[in-house]
Write a protein that holds these residues in place. Sequence first.
Motif, short mmCIF file in Angstrom:
data_model
loop_
_atom_site.label_atom_id
_atom_site.label_comp_id
_atom_site.label_asym_id
_atom_site.label_seq_id
_atom_site.Cartn_x
_atom_site.Cartn_y
_atom_site.Cartn_z
N SER A 2 0.77 -1.23 -0.21
CA SER A 2 0.06 0.04 0.04
C SER A 2 0.77 1.11 -0.07
O SER A 2 2.12 1.26 0.49
CB SER A 2 -0.79 0.11 1.26
OG SER A 2 -1.77 1.07 1.09
N GLU A 139 -16.73 1.70 6.93
CA GLU A 139 -15.73 0.85 6.55
C GLU A 139 -14.21 1.70 6.36
O GLU A 139 -13.10 1.30 6.20
CB GLU A 139 -15.94 0.16 5.16
CG GLU A 139 -16.20 1.29 4.14
CD GLU A 139 -17.69 1.54 3.95
OE1 GLU A 139 -18.09 2.10 2.97
OE2 GLU A 139 -18.41 1.35 4.87
N SER A 160 -7.98 -1.33 13.41
CA SER A 160 -8.95 -1.77 12.70
C SER A 160 -10.11 -2.10 13.30
O SER A 160 -10.16 -2.92 14.25
CB SER A 160 -8.49 -3.00 11.67
OG SER A 160 -7.72 -2.44 10.71
N THR A 164 -13.62 -1.91 9.37
CA THR A 164 -12.76 -1.16 8.73
C THR A 164 -12.05 -1.82 7.45
O THR A 164 -11.89 -3.22 7.65
CB THR A 164 -11.38 -0.89 9.44
OG1 THR A 164 -11.95 0.02 10.73
CG2 THR A 164 -10.40 -0.14 8.90
N LYS A 166 -9.38 -3.31 4.75
CA LYS A 166 -7.90 -3.50 5.06
C LYS A 166 -7.17 -2.68 4.30
O LYS A 166 -6.26 -2.14 4.62
CB LYS A 166 -7.67 -4.89 4.42
CG LYS A 166 -6.22 -5.35 4.59
CD LYS A 166 -6.17 -6.78 4.16
CE LYS A 166 -4.49 -7.06 4.46
NZ LYS A 166 -3.54 -6.23 3.79
N ARG A 167 -7.65 -2.05 3.04
CA ARG A 167 -7.01 -1.36 2.34
C ARG A 167 -6.90 0.21 3.03
O ARG A 167 -5.90 0.80 2.75
CB ARG A 167 -7.63 -0.95 0.66
CG ARG A 167 -8.99 -0.49 0.67
CD ARG A 167 -9.47 0.06 -0.79
NE ARG A 167 -10.58 0.33 -0.81
CZ ARG A 167 -11.06 1.70 -0.51
NH1 ARG A 167 -10.12 2.59 0.10
NH2 ARG A 167 -12.66 1.90 -0.43
N ALA A 169 -6.80 0.63 6.34
CA ALA A 169 -5.85 0.44 7.53
C ALA A 169 -4.48 0.27 6.98
O ALA A 169 -3.55 1.08 7.39
CB ALA A 169 -6.01 -1.00 8.26
N ASP A 170 -4.13 -0.36 5.67
CA ASP A 170 -2.97 -0.48 5.14
C ASP A 170 -2.32 1.01 4.65
O ASP A 170 -1.25 1.41 4.75
CB ASP A 170 -2.91 -1.35 3.99
CG ASP A 170 -3.02 -2.70 4.42
OD1 ASP A 170 -2.92 -3.02 5.56
OD2 ASP A 170 -3.33 -3.55 3.62
N TYR A 173 -1.13 2.82 7.69
CA TYR A 173 -0.31 2.41 8.05
C TYR A 173 1.23 3.21 7.10
O TYR A 173 2.11 3.52 7.60
CB TYR A 173 -0.08 1.01 7.88
CG TYR A 173 1.03 0.12 8.40
CD1 TYR A 173 1.19 -0.57 9.77
CD2 TYR A 173 2.10 0.21 7.45
CE1 TYR A 173 2.20 -1.29 9.89
CE2 TYR A 173 3.40 -0.73 8.00
CZ TYR A 173 3.16 -1.31 9.09
OH TYR A 173 4.55 -1.87 9.57
N HIS A 185 0.02 -2.65 13.38
CA HIS A 185 -1.56 -3.09 13.08
C HIS A 185 -2.11 -3.69 14.36
O HIS A 185 -1.45 -4.31 14.95
CB HIS A 185 -1.84 -3.96 12.12
CG HIS A 185 -1.55 -3.29 10.60
ND1 HIS A 185 -2.75 -2.60 10.15
CD2 HIS A 185 -0.88 -3.44 9.56
CE1 HIS A 185 -2.43 -2.16 8.96
NE2 HIS A 185 -1.13 -2.69 8.55
N LYS A 187 -6.17 -4.67 16.16
CA LYS A 187 -7.41 -5.21 16.41
C LYS A 187 -8.07 -4.07 17.47
O LYS A 187 -7.53 -4.11 18.42
CB LYS A 187 -7.89 -6.59 16.19
CG LYS A 187 -9.01 -6.71 16.08
CD LYS A 187 -9.34 -8.35 15.96
CE LYS A 187 -9.02 -9.16 17.24
NZ LYS A 187 -9.45 -10.60 17.16
N ALA A 516 -6.85 -9.05 11.51
CA ALA A 516 -7.87 -8.77 10.53
C ALA A 516 -7.43 -7.28 10.03
O ALA A 516 -6.71 -6.65 10.98
CB ALA A 516 -9.28 -8.56 11.28
#
Length: 516
Positions: A2, A139, A160, A164, A166-167, A169-170, A173, A185, A187, A516
């Motif tokens: 990402s 999300e 997350s 949320t 994943k993209r 959060a990535d 990050y 990361h 949860k 996750a």
Amino acid sequence: MSVGLAKSMPVGIVGAGAMGAGIAQIAATAGHRVIVYDVNPAAVDKALVSIAAALRKLAEKGRLGVADANAAIDRLSAAPDLSGFREVGLVVEAIAEKLEIKQRVFAELERCVSDTCILATNTSSISITAIGAALRKPERVVGMHFFNPAPLMALVEVVSGLATLKRVADQVYATAASWGKVPVHAKSTPGFIVNRVARPFYAEGLRVLVEQAADAASIDAVMREAGQFRMGPFELMDLIGHDVNFAVTESVFQAMFGDCRFTPSIVQRELVDGGFLGRKSGKGFFDYSSDAVKARAYIEPPANEPATIRLGPPSAPGARLQDRLLAAGLPMSHERSTEAGVIAEIDGAVLMQTDGHTATRRAADIGRDSVVLVDFARDYFSTKMVSVSRSMRCNERAYQAVVGALQRCNYEVVPMKDIAGLAVMRTVAMLANEAADAVNQGVCSAQDLDLAMEKGVNYPVGPLKWADEAGVGLFHRVLTNLAEHYGEERYRISPLLSAHRWGGLPIYSNAQVAVA
């Protein structure tokens, strides 16, 4: 992999307090145009002035180019209301830790920002899932938890919630990394990583104090010197503020449905109720008034050198302490004791490392009256201080011989009441146990957990790597014995720690978990 937020995308900051201002400074220095909003316009004005002053000071010290500092200052601006965030690609909220207030602010933000804008919260304890639940697009809600002071502290927890993406959060990050931070990361669970795993650092120190094993200054000193923590638990709680520290403990305790591992301390509640909040109120565990005498650890006075020492097996816990006894040139017997767990026999006393039992219990187990236990040290060969306890029937002359031997090794010796696990051992074992439980429950990876504790609270080493260094079996035994001594669920062993104890594998490099 990402990619972080493009530098061409503006960043919005909601909340112009210390945290909001710090995050604004980081984003502006990284090259983003930063727009700051607060319900109190005067707070924004104050924040912009303080950020500019901080950047100019960095330039004066040579830590930032003058042109770079001026460019960052020019990238900062104020918004009269949230409609000023229409073009931003990321909003970071840093307001009061109240779920209803955060939900209300984010709901208003949803009406103002684009559908692609990421909504991040700097909350340290509130569920990301709960914040997002009130929104149209949960999300895109993610935790971006900075640590105070944000410009100086490296860690950012990227948290997350259930919704949320994943993209999202990535990308957050990657953005934090591009801002020069160390992201991990996590949860969305109570306390996330740091505020959950750090609880035993305070809780065990408080319990040792409550049981009157030693005073706060002595416990702090041993934790700093033998444990290699930057600060002891009591001076750190005084620095954080007992209102803040107690509130976090209480929040995690309630969110964990009253799990006794997180039980708040009555002693700390008394300090909060009495207004003894630590440094900011002038008094907490210690007195910070201008005329106060600084509290110091109680150190045993000089004792005589022992007549003779017989070392235990070379593989005994505390073998590095044996090396230091040898290096001190003390009178040594040519024969070694073969009794398991013995570091040395010194003029009739048996010196052993604490294993979670009391010295009196260890004495009963081996059929000796005079047993002296030494607390855990990260490195017995280099530390300047150790703490010890002695069994009820320990002969005074034998005890003084042990003290004299340790002093000849250039240790300062802190005496403690005969308490199970002493201070450093029980604290480090509980930190490792809580770390293992967090990984076992999918809060984060083992690698991110240790990184978070090293960068977020400056631990000398991550708890899981520490367990591997000391031996997972040692901490497993300590926790087993503490549970037997107290008869409490507080010291129950994490299934992950137990699995690695019996599997015989290091925990840090072998613990596998999907986050996750």
